[in-house]
Design a protein around this motif. Structure first.
Motif, mmCIF file in Angstrom:
data_model
loop_
_atom_site.group_PDB
_atom_site.id
_atom_site.type_symbol
_atom_site.label_atom_id
_atom_site.label_comp_id
_atom_site.label_asym_id
_atom_site.label_seq_id
_atom_site.Cartn_x
_atom_site.Cartn_y
_atom_site.Cartn_z
ATOM 1 N N TRP B 456 -71.632 -3.803 -82.319
ATOM 2 C CA TRP B 456 -71.433 -4.812 -83.348
ATOM 3 C C TRP B 456 -70.137 -5.564 -83.106
ATOM 4 O O TRP B 456 -69.125 -4.980 -82.737
ATOM 5 C CB TRP B 456 -71.394 -4.137 -84.729
ATOM 6 C CG TRP B 456 -71.368 -5.160 -85.821
ATOM 7 C CD1 TRP B 456 -70.280 -5.544 -86.556
ATOM 8 C CD2 TRP B 456 -72.458 -5.944 -86.260
ATOM 9 N NE1 TRP B 456 -70.630 -6.527 -87.431
ATOM 10 C CE2 TRP B 456 -71.974 -6.796 -87.265
ATOM 11 C CE3 TRP B 456 -73.804 -6.023 -85.891
ATOM 12 C CZ2 TRP B 456 -72.785 -7.712 -87.930
ATOM 13 C CZ3 TRP B 456 -74.625 -6.941 -86.547
ATOM 14 C CH2 TRP B 456 -74.111 -7.768 -87.554
ATOM 15 N N SER B 457 -70.199 -6.876 -83.273
ATOM 16 C CA SER B 457 -69.005 -7.704 -83.059
ATOM 17 C C SER B 457 -69.186 -9.011 -83.808
ATOM 18 O O SER B 457 -70.275 -9.309 -84.288
ATOM 19 C CB SER B 457 -68.860 -8.015 -81.565
ATOM 20 O OG SER B 457 -69.946 -8.842 -81.153
ATOM 21 N N LYS B 458 -68.131 -9.788 -83.865
ATOM 22 C CA LYS B 458 -68.222 -11.101 -84.514
ATOM 23 C C LYS B 458 -69.278 -11.949 -83.796
ATOM 24 O O LYS B 458 -70.042 -12.674 -84.444
ATOM 25 C CB LYS B 458 -66.843 -11.769 -84.495
ATOM 26 C CG LYS B 458 -66.833 -13.215 -84.958
ATOM 27 C CD LYS B 458 -65.736 -13.522 -85.909
ATOM 28 C CE LYS B 458 -65.891 -14.884 -86.632
ATOM 29 N NZ LYS B 458 -66.905 -15.802 -86.168
ATOM 30 N N GLN B 459 -69.320 -11.834 -82.469
ATOM 31 C CA GLN B 459 -70.282 -12.622 -81.689
ATOM 32 C C GLN B 459 -71.724 -12.279 -82.085
ATOM 33 O O GLN B 459 -72.570 -13.168 -82.243
ATOM 34 C CB GLN B 459 -70.057 -12.335 -80.203
ATOM 35 C CG GLN B 459 -70.702 -13.358 -79.276
ATOM 36 C CD GLN B 459 -70.781 -12.867 -77.830
ATOM 37 O OE1 GLN B 459 -70.168 -11.853 -77.469
ATOM 38 N NE2 GLN B 459 -71.534 -13.569 -77.011
ATOM 39 N N ASP B 461 -72.674 -10.902 -84.959
ATOM 40 C CA ASP B 461 -72.842 -11.371 -86.332
ATOM 41 C C ASP B 461 -73.160 -12.867 -86.335
ATOM 42 O O ASP B 461 -74.118 -13.318 -86.971
ATOM 43 C CB ASP B 461 -71.546 -11.072 -87.108
ATOM 44 C CG ASP B 461 -71.721 -11.230 -88.607
ATOM 45 O OD1 ASP B 461 -72.710 -10.665 -89.151
ATOM 46 O OD2 ASP B 461 -70.906 -11.918 -89.231
ATOM 47 N N ASP B 462 -72.380 -13.631 -85.571
ATOM 48 C CA ASP B 462 -72.609 -15.080 -85.492
ATOM 49 C C ASP B 462 -73.985 -15.376 -84.895
ATOM 50 O O ASP B 462 -74.659 -16.318 -85.310
ATOM 51 C CB ASP B 462 -71.533 -15.745 -84.621
ATOM 52 C CG ASP B 462 -70.192 -15.786 -85.327
ATOM 53 O OD1 ASP B 462 -70.171 -15.550 -86.564
ATOM 54 O OD2 ASP B 462 -69.172 -16.027 -84.663
#
Lengths: 475, 475
Positions: B456-459, B461-462
């Motif tokens: 899981w990461s911001k990337q 999520d985006d």
């Protein structure tokens, strides 16, 4: 090539070899002393010694204590070459032979003197150097190779294969190469991609039983093409057979066929490519023995004459570096996309590290060096085996003269059944490959394939003696 | 299992998770402070902290600075499960989809946020430990593995596979195992050995496109069997379909199917084996995801209920240890000799060192340890992805609840064509697998497979936000 002391002794040895071949020097002739040789040729004593050692290891001369070196070889007395086999009437449905699996099983029995395998023994392979290359590969490959590599194969390996293609007259780029799990896997992918079950393909005859079994497992029919023990497949016959038997593809070993050891001359290779173009059918060219030549130059491949992409060249590093690594490749010409699709469907990609290790090994230039020494050893072993066969086998037998590879082919009196011989020999702990397994037809029953891949030793000598004795008993 | 501090925090976390699941604790509820928790439960502060960290990593609670921990998850609001697909009228000739190769190509593009691959990213794999095992293998294997290994595979590896079989309820010996080059190669060998071109085989539906393509390359027809997203293949349907469609073999993923994530209950597995016995047809059981369960216990396999040798169990170490090593295996039951023959014909033997390295890795007991941590990570990632899909995708979408594996399956409004979505998303550098490629029929056009294998990461999520936005645009 740089002229070093190494080549000097070879040059002297070759001159003497020529004299022996022409029978200027005959069996029993004494050679000049090492000192005389050194003075006459203007070389060091040690170079003269090396030349004699070299001829001795080939079994051409022998040293007699306190007397000097004597010729012990005569070309005249060697057995005849076998004739080209006769053509068959029909293409044949393939059926698997019980015999093959029996013979395959005896191949891995360590207690047996084996003349069975058309591959190098481990002792001839560069195990230490390739291990070093594997450790390099572990360090160099991202995530130590745990991830998938691209379907087409390790880019470094493909680059090295492209770089080495100049040796056989190729000028290919890494993008033309697809890596495989050994040469057999390359043949499987190529044959699956270009044929349909029920199709007929052409093979040389006698042919490698592995190719016959592969054809069977793919539901193909096989037409066996008569093959000359020196020049390979009979092209005039092939030219007529293609339309007559609706041949869809050819699968030929062009250099040092297994089991005959035939090597197709360049002119024939060009002619074969023209025949393929005329009928628009592909050739799977199995060049697995091409690097193992005994002559001055590597023979070419049909691929180097192919401008229309009809040749699918297949090869591997199994005969020269590491059979256990299962690293092979194909240059599939116009069939590349089909091959990639097939490879993706059947195994996703090749194992990452074995290919990366071979790439490291090729990069540092050790490969050519290793090949040079291996070829010398094989050539010597071939000569030794050939002479022992001459000495121990009946005089009426015929023996091929391979100019490369690992095997020779012996044709015995038609009364001798070599599968019977095989069973007798196995009881004496000696094995070889009986001729029958190299055809789908009921033939070659009086033939046998003998591998000279194992280093010469008393055990090998005794093994051939045993075979000779058993043959005489059966004849 | 030994009760350690590690398990203590898991126990506490599980209790809280249950309360969240039952909605005793609702979104926005504040949890007791870490100190209170530690006192109430009679555990150390650090154990209480660990429990909260664990729930936080799963996306169930969040820490608000200077305030404490809050519930951010509600099971009620999760999307519905998709329904079982409808049966089809006829078995279908397989044809290769352009689509699949397009999607496959996007899989290796590093610039793209990929929800595409049903395999672990390299960062989840034990690269350092497996490298160490490879170096061990180099030392242990005779001649550093340059020679051929036996056709059946490395004996040490086969012993380890047999030893580990207790985990899925097996009691097999090393002699029952045949190693392969990954699971896909195992499926290829098994399917080639038990079918003829033109035969019909049964697959679950939706099914892994690789299996569909494999079937096509072998000239087989495929009957797609309706599959429940929870319990897998519809056995009543299958029972009738076998005689009606002259099914010659089944190829099923029994645990965590790809793409649905269905896991067949033990009773169904037993029933399936009885059906096989009734019709005397074999099952190729692809258990590639079986070790990646989220629950307390590893699910069983049909093979453990098979007493007549009709089940050919296939698996590999590609989903857990090293996809790039291409080490797989099969327990082919009564078809062992055929499989060995096929393997010998197509590739002689497996590469020696990758298998030897995996054997070393398995020997030292690191495997179970690694699996435990990988399962935890995957379960957490699954929860995170599921919640993001709930948050960003339209409310009417249905989502599966895999209890293991790497992927989930989303069913969208029938108006949304996910191949169109795929092309739009790719322009935004996001990719996934469109539903259409999981069938030979023209269906699943409104479905998509999303992999939660990447951390899981911001990337990520985006990426899911982008997909949600595009779906709303298309709906």
């Amino acid at each position: 090539m740089i002229k070093t002391a190494e080549h000097l002794y070879i040059q002297i040895a070759e001159k003497l070899e020529l004299l022996i071949e022409k029978e200027v020097l005959k069996i029993g002739d004494k050679l000049p002393s090492v000192r005389t040789m050194s003075e006459e040729q203007g070389v060091s004593m040690s170079t003269a010694f090396q030349a004699y050692y070299h001829l001795e290891s080939k079994g051409l001369i022998e040293s007699r204590p306190k007397s000097g070196y004597y010729v012990i070889f005569s070309p005249r007395r060697l057995p005849e070459m076998p004739k080209k086999c006769e053509a068959v009437r029909d293409a044949c449905e393939v059926s698997v032979h019980e015999m093959i699996s029996t013979v395959s099983q005896s191949m891995s029995n360590q207690e047996i003197t084996r003349f069975t395998s058309a591959a190098p023994p481990e002792s001839l392979l560069p195990a230490a150097k390739i291990s070093k290359a594997m450790i390099q590969a572990l360090r160099k490959t991202p995530y130590a190779g745990v991830g998938y590599e691209p379907v087409q194969g390790n880019p470094g390996l493909r680059r090295q294969i492209a770089r080495h293609s100049v040796l056989w007259g190729g000028a290919v780029s890494e993008d033309d190469v697809v890596t495989t799990s050994g040469c057999m896997d390359a043949l499987t992918l190529c044959l699956s991609a270009i044929t349909q079950p029920g199709d007929t393909i052409a093979l040389e005859s006698p042919s490698y039983y592995g190719s016959l079994q592969l054809a069977e497992s793919l539901g193909l029919k096989v037409l066996e093409v008569p093959t000359d023990p020196t020049t390979g497949v009979d092209l005039d016959y092939l030219d007529k057979a293609i339309p007559r038997h609706k041949i869809k593809a050819c699968l030929f070993v062009t250099n040092f066929t297994n089991p005959l050891g035939a090597c197709m001359p360049d002119k024939h290779k060009q002619q074969l490519v023209r025949i393929l173009e005329k009928y628009e059918i592909p050739l799977i060219e199995d060049d697995i023995y091409g690097d193992m030549y005994f002559g001055k130059e590597r023979p070419a491949v049909c691929k180097s004459f192919d401008t229309s992409g009809l040749v699918l060249l297949c090869n591997s590093f199994s005969k020269s570096v590491a059979p256990g690594y299962r690293v092979g490749w194909t240059l599939p010409g116009r069939y590349k996309e089909k091959i990639l699709q097939m490879k993706r469907n059947h195994s996703i990609s090749s194992p990452s590290l074995p290919g990366a290790a071979i790439a490291c090994f090729l990069e540092n230039g050790r490969y050519e060096h290793h090949l040079r020494s291996m070829r010398k050893i094989l050539h010597t072993q071939y000569m030794r085996h050939l002479q022992a066969i001459r000495d121990y086998f009946p005089e009426d037998c015929c023996v091929t003269r391979p100019q490369g590879g690992f095997v020779l082919w012996v044709e015995l009196d038609p009364a001798v059944n070599t599968y019977e011989l095989y069973e007798l020999a196995l009881r004496q702990k000696v094995s070889f490959a009986p001729g029958r397994i190299f055809s789908l037809q009921d033939r070659y029953n009086n033939c046998m394939r003998i591998s000279y891949s194992n280093p010469w030793s008393k055990q090998i000598d005794d093994g051939l003696k045993t075979l000779g004795r058993l043959i005489r008993k059966l004849a």
